[in-house]
Scaffold this motif. Structure first.
Motif, PDB file in Angstrom:
ATOM      1  N   ARG A   1     -12.798  -2.745 -13.764  1.00 59.33           N
ATOM      2  CA  ARG A   1     -12.815  -4.167 -13.449  1.00 59.33           C
ATOM      3  C   ARG A   1     -14.070  -4.538 -12.643  1.00 59.33           C
ATOM      4  O   ARG A   1     -14.758  -5.492 -12.937  1.00 59.33           O
ATOM      5  CB  ARG A   1     -11.535  -4.510 -12.647  1.00 59.33           C
ATOM      6  N   TRP A   2     -14.344  -3.755 -11.602  1.00 58.85           N
ATOM      7  CA  TRP A   2     -15.522  -4.012 -10.773  1.00 58.85           C
ATOM      8  C   TRP A   2     -16.805  -4.008 -11.628  1.00 58.85           C
ATOM      9  O   TRP A   2     -17.622  -4.927 -11.547  1.00 58.85           O
ATOM     10  CB  TRP A   2     -15.619  -2.954  -9.662  1.00 58.85           C
ATOM     11  N   ASN A   3     -16.962  -2.994 -12.446  1.00 61.58           N
ATOM     12  CA  ASN A   3     -18.187  -2.886 -13.244  1.00 61.58           C
ATOM     13  C   ASN A   3     -18.297  -4.004 -14.273  1.00 61.58           C
ATOM     14  O   ASN A   3     -19.394  -4.504 -14.527  1.00 61.58           O
ATOM     15  CB  ASN A   3     -18.249  -1.507 -13.927  1.00 61.58           C
ATOM     16  N   ALA A   4     -17.173  -4.393 -14.854  1.00 61.16           N
ATOM     17  CA  ALA A   4     -17.208  -5.479 -15.837  1.00 61.16           C
ATOM     18  C   ALA A   4     -17.620  -6.792 -15.172  1.00 61.16           C
ATOM     19  O   ALA A   4     -18.426  -7.561 -15.716  1.00 61.16           O
ATOM     20  CB  ALA A   4     -15.838  -5.630 -16.507  1.00 61.16           C
ATOM     21  N   LEU A   5     -17.097  -7.041 -13.987  1.00 60.74           N
ATOM     22  CA  LEU A   5     -17.445  -8.275 -13.265  1.00 60.74           C
ATOM     23  C   LEU A   5     -18.911  -8.254 -12.841  1.00 60.74           C
ATOM     24  O   LEU A   5     -19.607  -9.271 -12.943  1.00 60.74           O
ATOM     25  CB  LEU A   5     -16.533  -8.452 -12.051  1.00 60.74           C
ATOM     26  N   MET A   6     -19.392  -7.113 -12.356  1.00 57.51           N
ATOM     27  CA  MET A   6     -20.801  -7.003 -11.963  1.00 57.51           C
ATOM     28  C   MET A   6     -21.710  -7.250 -13.176  1.00 57.51           C
ATOM     29  O   MET A   6     -22.723  -7.936 -13.078  1.00 57.51           O
ATOM     30  CB  MET A   6     -21.080  -5.615 -11.374  1.00 57.51           C
ATOM     31  N   LYS A   7     -21.325  -6.695 -14.319  1.00 54.89           N
ATOM     32  CA  LYS A   7     -22.119  -6.880 -15.529  1.00 54.89           C
ATOM     33  C   LYS A   7     -22.151  -8.356 -15.944  1.00 54.89           C
ATOM     34  O   LYS A   7     -23.200  -8.898 -16.287  1.00 54.89           O
ATOM     35  CB  LYS A   7     -21.534  -6.013 -16.654  1.00 54.89           C
ATOM     36  N   GLN A   8     -20.984  -8.990 -15.891  1.00 54.65           N
ATOM     37  CA  GLN A   8     -20.930 -10.414 -16.254  1.00 54.65           C
ATOM     38  C   GLN A   8     -21.773 -11.250 -15.294  1.00 54.65           C
ATOM     39  O   GLN A   8     -22.501 -12.155 -15.715  1.00 54.65           O
ATOM     40  CB  GLN A   8     -19.487 -10.932 -16.187  1.00 54.65           C
ATOM     41  N   PHE A   9     -21.659 -10.950 -14.010  1.00 52.49           N
ATOM     42  CA  PHE A   9     -22.436 -11.717 -13.030  1.00 52.49           C
ATOM     43  C   PHE A   9     -23.933 -11.530 -13.277  1.00 52.49           C
ATOM     44  O   PHE A   9     -24.706 -12.492 -13.264  1.00 52.49           O
ATOM     45  CB  PHE A   9     -22.074 -11.308 -11.597  1.00 52.49           C
ATOM     46  N   ASN A  10     -24.354 -10.293 -13.511  1.00 54.56           N
ATOM     47  CA  ASN A  10     -25.782 -10.032 -13.725  1.00 54.56           C
ATOM     48  C   ASN A  10     -26.301 -10.683 -14.999  1.00 54.56           C
ATOM     49  O   ASN A  10     -27.442 -11.136 -15.046  1.00 54.56           O
ATOM     50  CB  ASN A  10     -26.040  -8.521 -13.739  1.00 54.56           C
ATOM     51  N   THR A  11     -25.462 -10.749 -16.020  1.00 55.20           N
ATOM     52  CA  THR A  11     -25.868 -11.414 -17.261  1.00 55.20           C
ATOM     53  C   THR A  11     -26.118 -12.899 -17.001  1.00 55.20           C
ATOM     54  O   THR A  11     -27.117 -13.460 -17.462  1.00 55.20           O
ATOM     55  CB  THR A  11     -24.770 -11.241 -18.343  1.00 55.20           C
ATOM     56  N   VAL A  12     -25.233 -13.538 -16.247  1.00 58.04           N
ATOM     57  CA  VAL A  12     -25.422 -14.959 -15.924  1.00 58.04           C
ATOM     58  C   VAL A  12     -26.655 -15.115 -15.042  1.00 58.04           C
ATOM     59  O   VAL A  12     -27.507 -15.984 -15.290  1.00 58.04           O
ATOM     60  CB  VAL A  12     -24.180 -15.544 -15.211  1.00 58.04           C
ATOM     61  N   LEU A  13     -26.791 -14.265 -14.037  1.00 57.43           N
ATOM     62  CA  LEU A  13     -27.925 -14.356 -13.106  1.00 57.43           C
ATOM     63  C   LEU A  13     -29.257 -14.253 -13.849  1.00 57.43           C
ATOM     64  O   LEU A  13     -30.190 -15.027 -13.594  1.00 57.43           O
ATOM     65  CB  LEU A  13     -27.817 -13.244 -12.052  1.00 57.43           C
ATOM     66  N   GLU A  14     -29.332 -13.317 -14.784  1.00 52.73           N
ATOM     67  CA  GLU A  14     -30.583 -13.126 -15.537  1.00 52.73           C
ATOM     68  C   GLU A  14     -30.870 -14.290 -16.470  1.00 52.73           C
ATOM     69  O   GLU A  14     -32.019 -14.523 -16.828  1.00 52.73           O
ATOM     70  CB  GLU A  14     -30.512 -11.815 -16.338  1.00 52.73           C
ATOM     71  N   SER A  15     -29.812 -15.011 -16.858  1.00 46.73           N
ATOM     72  CA  SER A  15     -30.003 -16.146 -17.773  1.00 46.73           C
ATOM     73  C   SER A  15     -30.471 -17.397 -17.040  1.00 46.73           C
ATOM     74  O   SER A  15     -30.893 -18.365 -17.666  1.00 46.73           O
ATOM     75  CB  SER A  15     -28.688 -16.448 -18.508  1.00 46.73           C
ATOM     76  N   LEU A  16     -30.374 -17.385 -15.709  1.00 41.07           N
ATOM     77  CA  LEU A  16     -30.724 -18.579 -14.923  1.00 41.07           C
ATOM     78  C   LEU A  16     -32.136 -18.450 -14.340  1.00 41.07           C
ATOM     79  O   LEU A  16     -32.503 -17.388 -13.822  1.00 41.07           O
ATOM     80  CB  LEU A  16     -29.724 -18.773 -13.779  1.00 41.07           C
ATOM     81  N   SER A  17     -32.887 -19.535 -14.401  1.00 40.85           N
ATOM     82  CA  SER A  17     -34.213 -19.569 -13.780  1.00 40.85           C
ATOM     83  C   SER A  17     -34.058 -19.798 -12.279  1.00 40.85           C
ATOM     84  O   SER A  17     -32.985 -20.183 -11.802  1.00 40.85           O
ATOM     85  CB  SER A  17     -35.046 -20.704 -14.387  1.00 40.85           C
ATOM     86  N   ASP A  18     -35.143 -19.573 -11.537  1.00 43.85           N
ATOM     87  CA  ASP A  18     -35.110 -19.839 -10.092  1.00 43.85           C
ATOM     88  C   ASP A  18     -34.795 -21.309  -9.828  1.00 43.85           C
ATOM     89  O   ASP A  18     -34.113 -21.638  -8.850  1.00 43.85           O
ATOM     90  CB  ASP A  18     -36.449 -19.470  -9.444  1.00 43.85           C
ATOM     91  N   GLU A  19     -35.263 -22.179 -10.694  1.00 45.65           N
ATOM     92  CA  GLU A  19     -34.985 -23.610 -10.531  1.00 45.65           C
ATOM     93  C   GLU A  19     -33.491 -23.895 -10.749  1.00 45.65           C
ATOM     94  O   GLU A  19     -32.888 -24.681 -10.023  1.00 45.65           O
ATOM     95  CB  GLU A  19     -35.805 -24.447 -11.527  1.00 45.65           C
ATOM     96  N   GLN A  20     -32.935 -23.263 -11.757  1.00 47.68           N
ATOM     97  CA  GLN A  20     -31.500 -23.481 -12.022  1.00 47.68           C
ATOM     98  C   GLN A  20     -30.641 -22.979 -10.864  1.00 47.68           C
ATOM     99  O   GLN A  20     -29.593 -23.551 -10.578  1.00 47.68           O
ATOM    100  CB  GLN A  20     -31.088 -22.779 -13.323  1.00 47.68           C
ATOM    101  N   LEU A  21     -31.099 -21.936 -10.188  1.00 44.68           N
ATOM    102  CA  LEU A  21     -30.335 -21.416  -9.030  1.00 44.68           C
ATOM    103  C   LEU A  21     -30.274 -22.431  -7.890  1.00 44.68           C
ATOM    104  O   LEU A  21     -29.442 -22.318  -6.987  1.00 44.68           O
ATOM    105  CB  LEU A  21     -30.947 -20.104  -8.529  1.00 44.68           C
TER     106      LEU A  21
END
Lengths: 159, 159
Positions: B14-34
């Protein structure tokens, strides 16, 4: 405490805390507020309530505790996105369904022994379970608690 | 598999799946979008990233793995709400800190044995742990996975 008791307590402490938080937010929202979106263009509160009800209702057969109470909710809240259904149940209907599903699950959980949680759930075969013993009933609570936390983080955005 | 191995796998899947999902979203967002809010008037993406970094950084001493990497982030991202800090670290700085904390945790986790996870964490006394053996290191992963899921549900709302 046995290792089984420890793991069941860790898992249910989380599940129960999340359920309590969700119910506190739900009770604080009016039926009108449930019609609001969590963020512009995103799911409405009423859809999230129906979605969580349908997912938790699915836990009943998955945990071999009986049949779903509201099989008709699957189409509207699991297969379709928000606003796709021609008719959406009322907030009152959904609040009642949520309470019923929660009560049925709690009733069964109270009667289960710690060792019961380490038996296979109904979506895994006996053969696969022999090699993958982590696909047990407790893991259904682990994954659904994670799912509940995810949507709770959204649900609290409604004002 | 032993019962300990089963429980560690359930929790880390569960932990690893959530970390992977979070990182996928994070990488898809630009610094401006953050810099955008998850919903009008709510936390910005950059605050959530800093908040999760600070919470995960706190896991290092809690799991008795060493000292925090970024103790200075506690004030901005744990004690204060978004927009309270006079100076906010840049998105680039926060992305780097998030990766560093994640890498340090993963490095330690890879060296731990299943039985290590059932030892007490550092925020509980030896006396209390004798009566409350569920206050173990694995429970830190259980509760932080729930916390991560909660904020992941919000983080994906950023466009």
């Amino acid at each position: 405490m046995t290792l089984e008791q420890i793991m069941v307590k860790m898992t249910f402490d989380r599940w129960n805390a999340l359920m309590k938080q969700f119910n506190t937010v739900l009770e604080s929202l009016s039926d009108e507020q449930l019609q609001q979106e969590i963020s512009p263009g995103r799911n409405r509160g009423i859809y999230l309530l129906g979605h969580l009800t349908a997912v938790h209702d699915s836990m009943i057969p998955l945990l071999d505790l009986g049949e779903k109470l509201y099989p008709e909710m699957e189409e509207t809240f699991l297969r379709q996105p928000d606003r796709a259904a021609a008719q959406m149940p009322s907030a009152e209907t959904l609040r009642h369904a949520w309470q019923q599903v929660s009560a049925v699950l709690d009733g069964h959980f109270a009667q289960m022994q710690p060792s019961d949680w380490f038996l296979k759930h109904t979506a895994v075969s006996t053969e696969d379970f022999a090699n993958e013993p982590y696909r047990n009933k407790l893991n259904i609570i682990v994954t659904r608690a994670s799912h509940l936390a995810y949507h709770l983080g959204q649900f609290i955005l409604i004002r």
